[in-house]
Design a protein around this motif. Structure first.
Motif, short mmCIF file in Angstrom:
data_model
loop_
_atom_site.label_atom_id
_atom_site.label_comp_id
_atom_site.label_asym_id
_atom_site.label_seq_id
_atom_site.Cartn_x
_atom_site.Cartn_y
_atom_site.Cartn_z
N MET A 1 1.02 -1.09 0.06
CA MET A 1 0.07 0.06 0.11
C MET A 1 1.06 1.14 -0.09
N LEU A 2 0.42 2.30 -0.42
CA LEU A 2 0.92 3.56 -0.28
C LEU A 2 0.45 4.26 1.02
N ASN A 3 1.28 5.07 1.34
CA ASN A 3 0.85 5.93 2.38
C ASN A 3 0.05 7.36 1.80
N HIS A 4 -0.77 8.17 2.44
CA HIS A 4 -1.56 9.14 1.92
C HIS A 4 -0.54 10.05 1.13
N GLY A 70 -4.26 -0.04 -8.04
CA GLY A 70 -5.54 0.19 -7.34
C GLY A 70 -6.50 -0.66 -7.67
N ALA A 71 -7.60 -0.75 -6.74
CA ALA A 71 -8.85 -1.18 -6.99
C ALA A 71 -10.03 -0.25 -7.16
N GLY A 72 -10.85 -0.41 -8.17
CA GLY A 72 -12.01 0.64 -8.12
C GLY A 72 -13.39 -0.11 -7.75
N THR A 73 -14.33 0.60 -7.73
CA THR A 73 -15.81 -0.05 -7.57
C THR A 73 -15.61 -0.58 -6.12
N VAL A 74 -15.07 -0.02 -5.00
CA VAL A 74 -15.18 -0.59 -3.78
C VAL A 74 -16.26 -0.24 -3.00
N VAL A 75 -17.23 -0.96 -2.84
CA VAL A 75 -18.74 -0.38 -2.45
C VAL A 75 -18.79 -0.80 -0.66
N TRP A 90 -4.21 1.34 -3.58
CA TRP A 90 -5.03 2.25 -3.06
C TRP A 90 -6.45 1.95 -3.70
N MET A 91 -7.56 2.38 -3.04
CA MET A 91 -8.72 2.26 -3.45
C MET A 91 -9.60 3.34 -4.28
N VAL A 92 -10.61 3.05 -5.04
CA VAL A 92 -11.42 4.08 -5.45
C VAL A 92 -13.11 3.68 -5.10
N THR A 93 -13.79 4.36 -4.57
CA THR A 93 -15.11 4.42 -4.36
C THR A 93 -15.97 5.12 -5.00
N PRO A 94 -17.19 4.55 -5.48
CA PRO A 94 -18.15 5.69 -6.11
C PRO A 94 -18.84 6.44 -5.40
N ALA A 95 -18.80 6.43 -4.16
CA ALA A 95 -19.51 7.25 -3.15
C ALA A 95 -18.92 6.91 -1.61
N LEU A 96 -19.41 7.99 -0.64
CA LEU A 96 -19.08 7.66 0.64
C LEU A 96 -19.72 6.58 1.47
N ASP A 97 -19.53 5.42 0.85
CA ASP A 97 -20.20 4.13 1.46
C ASP A 97 -19.33 3.38 2.37
N GLY A 107 -6.35 1.92 6.39
CA GLY A 107 -5.23 2.67 6.29
C GLY A 107 -4.95 2.66 4.97
N VAL A 108 -5.63 2.28 3.86
CA VAL A 108 -5.37 2.56 2.46
C VAL A 108 -5.72 3.83 1.90
N PRO A 109 -5.04 4.48 1.04
CA PRO A 109 -5.52 5.72 0.58
C PRO A 109 -6.58 5.58 -0.43
N VAL A 110 -7.53 6.42 -0.43
CA VAL A 110 -8.79 6.42 -1.01
C VAL A 110 -9.07 7.39 -1.97
N LEU A 111 -9.45 7.26 -3.21
CA LEU A 111 -9.94 8.33 -4.04
C LEU A 111 -11.64 8.19 -3.81
N ALA A 112 -12.20 9.11 -3.12
CA ALA A 112 -13.51 8.88 -2.70
C ALA A 112 -14.40 9.47 -3.68
N GLY A 113 -15.57 8.93 -4.15
CA GLY A 113 -16.45 9.40 -5.10
C GLY A 113 -17.49 10.34 -4.13
N ALA A 114 -17.40 11.56 -4.67
CA ALA A 114 -18.49 12.57 -4.57
C ALA A 114 -18.96 13.39 -5.48
N LEU A 115 -19.94 14.31 -5.37
CA LEU A 115 -20.72 15.10 -6.49
C LEU A 115 -20.76 16.45 -5.63
#
Length: 214
Positions: A1-4, A70-75, A90-97, A107-115
């Motif tokens: 994993m990366l750090n933030h 990284g991994a995406g669509t982490v719901v 690192w991980m990517v989420t579609p929303a704050l779920d 402790g994984v860096p997250v690219l978090a989905g928001a609008l």
């Protein structure tokens, strides 16, 4: 994993997140390796891809040290655990779920989905490394510019309908990076043309190298 800190540095330094979502795990892996060979560092493999955990694990072994997988669509919580166990850095989420909450806990860096502004602020306060502005196509670069007026310190990564022309406009509006799926990958993750994928990767990398700084 990366750090933030490293994750944020990768976004600012590379400015392109390639989103691999396919119907064929072998083709998805070939696409990841082709992207890495062209110099794309940040590669997200969506968990909706059949055999995604295997693709993530194999990509981590085969793509070389310059690829940051990284991994995406982490719901869900289980998605976060699956991604972590497969070796996603690192991980990517579609929303704050639930997936977002558990990725942060791991402790994984997250690219978090928001609008909305409220969602973007909540994401950063809750531990996101950056905000995936999704679906960015709803408001376009003008909406991003409007968001950054009151929220200049939030690192936004527009995702959704971002082609090369739109990427230029998003950079001019203040994006730190762009996330690109089908306009970059095309049919490659479904068994399609890797030569064209390589050409598109070079085009996007050129845009990211020359676009206006965020």
């Amino acid at each position: 994993m990366l750090n933030h800190t490293d994750f944020t540095r990768e976004l600012h330094g590379n400015r392109l997140v390639a989103i691999v979502r396919g119907s064929d795990p072998a083709a998805a892996l070939r696409s990841v390796l082709a992207l890495a060979q062209e110099g794309v560092r940040l590669i997200e493999i969506s968990l909706t891809t059949p055999g995604a955990e295997t693709v993530i694990a194999q990509a981590g072994k085969e793509a070389g040290p310059d690829a940051v997988i990284g991994a995406g669509t982490v719901v869900t919580r289980q998605d976060a655990l699956r991604a972590r166990d497969a070796g996603a850095r690192w991980m990517v989420t579609p929303a704050l779920d639930e997936g977002f909450e558990h990725a942060v806990t791991l402790g994984v860096p997250v690219l978090a989905g928001a609008l909305t502004p409220t969602e973007a602020v909540a994401a950063m306060r809750s531990g996101a490394g950056a905000v995936k502005l999704f679906p960015a196509s709803l408001g376009g670069p003008g909406y991003l510019r409007a968001l950054r007026d009151p929220l200049p310190d939030i690192p936004f990564v527009p995702v959704g309908g971002v082609d090369a022309e739109a990427a230029r406009a998003y950079f001019a509006a203040g994006a730190v990076a762009v996330g690109v799926g089908s306009p970059l990958l095309g049919d490659a993750p479904h068994g399609g043309d890797l030569t064209r994928l390589r050409a598109r990767a070079r085009e996007f990398l050129a845009v990211c190298a020359t676009g206006d700084a965020a």
